[in-house]
Design a protein around this motif. Structure first.
Motif, PDB file in Angstrom:
ATOM      1  N   LEU A 110       0.826  -1.210   0.000  1.00  0.00           N
ATOM      2  CA  LEU A 110       0.000   0.000   0.000  1.00  0.00           C
ATOM      3  C   LEU A 110       0.862   1.262   0.000  1.00  0.00           C
ATOM      4  N   SER A 111       1.905   1.270   0.840  1.00  0.00           N
ATOM      5  CA  SER A 111       2.716   2.496   0.861  1.00  0.00           C
ATOM      6  C   SER A 111       3.435   2.687  -0.470  1.00  0.00           C
ATOM      7  N   GLY A 112       3.807   1.572  -1.106  1.00  0.00           N
ATOM      8  CA  GLY A 112       4.415   1.664  -2.435  1.00  0.00           C
ATOM      9  C   GLY A 112       3.445   2.243  -3.456  1.00  0.00           C
ATOM     10  N   ALA A 113       2.174   1.804  -3.372  1.00  0.00           N
ATOM     11  CA  ALA A 113       1.163   2.310  -4.303  1.00  0.00           C
ATOM     12  C   ALA A 113       0.907   3.792  -4.060  1.00  0.00           C
ATOM     13  N   LEU A 114       0.861   4.184  -2.778  1.00  0.00           N
ATOM     14  CA  LEU A 114       0.652   5.601  -2.465  1.00  0.00           C
ATOM     15  C   LEU A 114       1.809   6.438  -3.001  1.00  0.00           C
ATOM     16  N   ASP A 115       3.007   5.878  -2.877  1.00  0.00           N
ATOM     17  CA  ASP A 115       4.169   6.577  -3.408  1.00  0.00           C
ATOM     18  C   ASP A 115       4.045   6.751  -4.931  1.00  0.00           C
ATOM     19  N   LEU A 116       3.564   5.699  -5.578  1.00  0.00           N
ATOM     20  CA  LEU A 116       3.414   5.757  -7.043  1.00  0.00           C
ATOM     21  C   LEU A 116       2.391   6.819  -7.467  1.00  0.00           C
ATOM     22  N   ILE A 117       1.289   6.919  -6.711  1.00  0.00           N
ATOM     23  CA  ILE A 117       0.279   7.901  -7.149  1.00  0.00           C
ATOM     24  C   ILE A 117       0.705   9.321  -6.812  1.00  0.00           C
ATOM     25  N   ARG A 118       1.561   9.462  -5.775  1.00  0.00           N
ATOM     26  CA  ARG A 118       2.007  10.821  -5.414  1.00  0.00           C
ATOM     27  C   ARG A 118       3.182  11.275  -6.272  1.00  0.00           C
ATOM     28  N   ASN A 119       4.127  10.357  -6.469  1.00  0.00           N
ATOM     29  CA  ASN A 119       5.389  10.769  -7.091  1.00  0.00           C
ATOM     30  C   ASN A 119       5.694  10.077  -8.413  1.00  0.00           C
ATOM     31  N   GLY A 120       4.918   9.030  -8.729  1.00  0.00           N
ATOM     32  CA  GLY A 120       5.246   8.249  -9.916  1.00  0.00           C
ATOM     33  C   GLY A 120       5.170   9.090 -11.167  1.00  0.00           C
ATOM     34  N   ALA A 121       6.131   8.890 -12.044  1.00  0.00           N
ATOM     35  CA  ALA A 121       6.082   9.568 -13.329  1.00  0.00           C
ATOM     36  C   ALA A 121       4.998   8.897 -14.144  1.00  0.00           C
ATOM     37  N   GLU A 156       2.970  -8.457  -5.789  1.00  0.00           N
ATOM     38  CA  GLU A 156       2.781  -7.186  -5.070  1.00  0.00           C
ATOM     39  C   GLU A 156       3.254  -5.998  -5.902  1.00  0.00           C
ATOM     40  N   GLU A 157       4.329  -6.205  -6.636  1.00  0.00           N
ATOM     41  CA  GLU A 157       4.813  -5.138  -7.502  1.00  0.00           C
ATOM     42  C   GLU A 157       3.760  -4.802  -8.567  1.00  0.00           C
ATOM     43  N   CYS A 158       3.169  -5.860  -9.138  1.00  0.00           N
ATOM     44  CA  CYS A 158       2.128  -5.643 -10.153  1.00  0.00           C
ATOM     45  C   CYS A 158       0.884  -5.005  -9.544  1.00  0.00           C
ATOM     46  N   VAL A 159       0.523  -5.432  -8.331  1.00  0.00           N
ATOM     47  CA  VAL A 159      -0.645  -4.865  -7.649  1.00  0.00           C
ATOM     48  C   VAL A 159      -0.476  -3.352  -7.515  1.00  0.00           C
ATOM     49  N   GLN A 160       0.724  -2.924  -7.109  1.00  0.00           N
ATOM     50  CA  GLN A 160       0.995  -1.488  -6.974  1.00  0.00           C
ATOM     51  C   GLN A 160       0.745  -0.765  -8.294  1.00  0.00           C
ATOM     52  N   GLU A 161       1.242  -1.369  -9.376  1.00  0.00           N
ATOM     53  CA  GLU A 161       1.105  -0.712 -10.679  1.00  0.00           C
ATOM     54  C   GLU A 161      -0.348  -0.704 -11.145  1.00  0.00           C
ATOM     55  N   VAL A 162      -1.044  -1.815 -10.886  1.00  0.00           N
ATOM     56  CA  VAL A 162      -2.462  -1.878 -11.271  1.00  0.00           C
ATOM     57  C   VAL A 162      -3.238  -0.798 -10.520  1.00  0.00           C
ATOM     58  N   MET A 163      -3.003  -0.692  -9.210  1.00  0.00           N
ATOM     59  CA  MET A 163      -3.761   0.269  -8.423  1.00  0.00           C
ATOM     60  C   MET A 163      -3.372   1.710  -8.779  1.00  0.00           C
ATOM     61  N   ALA A 164      -2.102   1.931  -9.109  1.00  0.00           N
ATOM     62  CA  ALA A 164      -1.692   3.268  -9.552  1.00  0.00           C
ATOM     63  C   ALA A 164      -2.356   3.615 -10.886  1.00  0.00           C
ATOM     64  N   THR A 165      -2.549   2.601 -11.744  1.00  0.00           N
ATOM     65  CA  THR A 165      -3.250   2.835 -13.016  1.00  0.00           C
ATOM     66  C   THR A 165      -4.697   3.249 -12.753  1.00  0.00           C
ATOM     67  N   VAL A 166      -5.325   2.604 -11.757  1.00  0.00           N
ATOM     68  CA  VAL A 166      -6.690   2.973 -11.375  1.00  0.00           C
ATOM     69  C   VAL A 166      -6.746   4.464 -11.037  1.00  0.00           C
TER      70      VAL A 166
END
Lengths: 217, 220
Positions: free
Chosen positions: A68-79, B89-99
């Motif tokens: 989750l923290s990785g995903a939050l990082d991606l939405i905040r800072n991800g290119a 988990e790496e893919c999950v992050q990318e999928v959710m960021a795509t959302v």
């Protein structure tokens, strides 16, 4: 726009495309057909609803806090560049998925002559199946051939007829193993098709058979 | 596009019943994997409302709600497809960021949030696990008149719930087969010619939504 299409995908192909289990070349021809056919697009999206319902209801796997923290990082800072923005200009013949594979419009297709005025361009996909664009001059017949597997043909421009029926822009013909056919382009217009095979074609007659390895079909 | 008025008002959203992240090991059959109840109460969550909040307000709380519900399901889907834990988990992050980034593309008159996330996860699976490109159909861009009616959105979301219930009530053998087909345990030649699922109404609704988009495109 799409109401004149008479030949559609089978439910099996639709379900396979929705589930994501088909070879890349088959996915390409399906994506191209549904770009032109809202009937089949609605079918695909209905089958995707099945996938969504199953994913939601069947199974879950514990996810770590770090995920989750990785995903939050991606939405905040991800290119997030225009990563999957389509670049090729619109084209009256090639729908968007084909423009992606050609890397441009019809003018950018790298045609190779294969005899009798017929030209083809093999598109790069995974090796489980082959996709190629075919250019058939008006009134010309593609050599009589059968299939050891399945052959899908989508008309992009003009029309062709074979023993079964006539196929025009947007129509897809699904030819199975036991089918022997000779597609002939309409006399009024050159015909451009996308053909996908999941096994080599079998040509009757010696010359086409000898040429087969060179045609990569 | 997504409406932001009732009944998908953000205020209607009830808190997620159980924090998936803090869920303990109890009741799990295998390590980290569990069967989800076929009629879990979470099914009534307002995921469309969450997507509206993400799209319009860049609302991270809404994102976390969506993540907590869907990330474990996406992960299970990817692991059934052959991914190991770390890659999943790496893919999950990318999928959710795509959302998050593509929330404006979500059309609630054509898909449920679960359906939409499934398509993103499926494409990720093809990309990462099968190492293939995924050809996608031509986009149907939103026109100025493309806003769907709330009634269309509600109708489609109801259809999706009914579809889920229909799947849940199928005979075990048939359901298992459909499940396998979508988790990629069957090759396409093993998929039945007829799924036998009641998809007629959902197809008609999607078809109408597509006609609305085409009409809007023609008028631009």
């Amino acid at each position: 726009m799409t109401h004149s299409i008479n030949h559609h995908l089978s439910e099996k192909l639709i379900a396979g495309y929705a589930a994501g289990t088909l070879p890349e070349a088959v996915n390409l021809i399906i994506a191209s057909h549904i770009s032109l056919c809202d009937t089949c697009r609605a079918e695909v999206e209905a089958h995707e609803a099945v996938g969504g319902a199953i994913m939601e209801r069947v199974e879950s796997a514990e996810v770590s806090e770090a995920c989750l923290s990785g995903a939050l990082d991606l939405i905040r800072n991800g290119a997030w560049s225009a990563l999957d923005q389509r670049v090729a200009a619109p084209d009256p013949v090639l729908p968007a998925p084909l423009r992606d594979y050609v890397g441009g419009t019809l003018d950018d297709v790298n045609w190779r002559p294969v005899g009798m005025g017929v030209k083809q361009a093999v598109l790069e996909t995974s090796s489980e199946a082959t996709a190629r664009l075919l250019y058939i001059p008006a009134g010309t017949a593609v050599p009589d051939h059968g299939h050891s597997g399945m052959e899908l043909t989508l008309v992009l421009k003009g029309a062709f007829s074979d023993e079964l029926d006539r196929f025009a822009r947007g129509d897809i013909e699904i030819a199975h193993e036991d089918m022997q056919h000779t597609p002939i382009a309409d006399v009024s217009e050159d015909c451009i098709c996308l053909a996908v095979t999941d096994a080599p074609l079998k040509f009757k007659g010696l010359l086409p058979r000898l040429m087969q390895p060179f045609l990569k079909i | 596009m997504l409406g932001s008025s009732a009944p998908f008002d953000a205020n209607d959203v009830t808190p997620v019943a159980a924090g998936v992240l803090s869920r303990g090991g109890e009741g799990m059959r295998t390590v980290g994997m569990k069967r989800v109840g076929l009629d879990t109460p979470e099914m009534t969550e307002d995921w469309v409302g969450c997507l509206v909040r993400i799209r319009d307000n860049r609302d991270e709380a809404a994102f976390v709600e969506v993540f907590e519900h869907f990330a474990p399901r996406v992960k299970a889907f990817l692991m059934r497809g052959g991914s190991d834990n770390a890659l999943a988990e790496e893919c999950v992050q990318e999928v959710m960021a795509t959302v998050w980034h593509k929330s404006a593309m979500f059309d609630a008159s054509r898909a449920s949030v679960a359906t939409w996330i499934f398509t993103i996860a499926r494409n990720k699976k093809i990309d990462v696990l099968r190492k293939q490109r995924r050809p996608e159909p031509e986009d149907l861009p939103w026109g100025p008149e493309a806003e769907p009616d709330q009634a269309d959105i509600i109708g489609l979301q109801q259809e999706n719930r009914q579809l889920g219930e229909a799947i849940a009530s199928l005979p075990e053998k048939q359901r298992a087969l459909i499940e396998k087909a979508y988790f990629g345990d069957l090759s396409h030649s093993e998929i039945a010619d007829e799924t036998g699922l009641p998809l007629g109404t959902i197809k008609s609704r999607i078809r109408l939504a597509l006609e609305r988009l085409r009409h809007a495109m023609d008028n631009t």
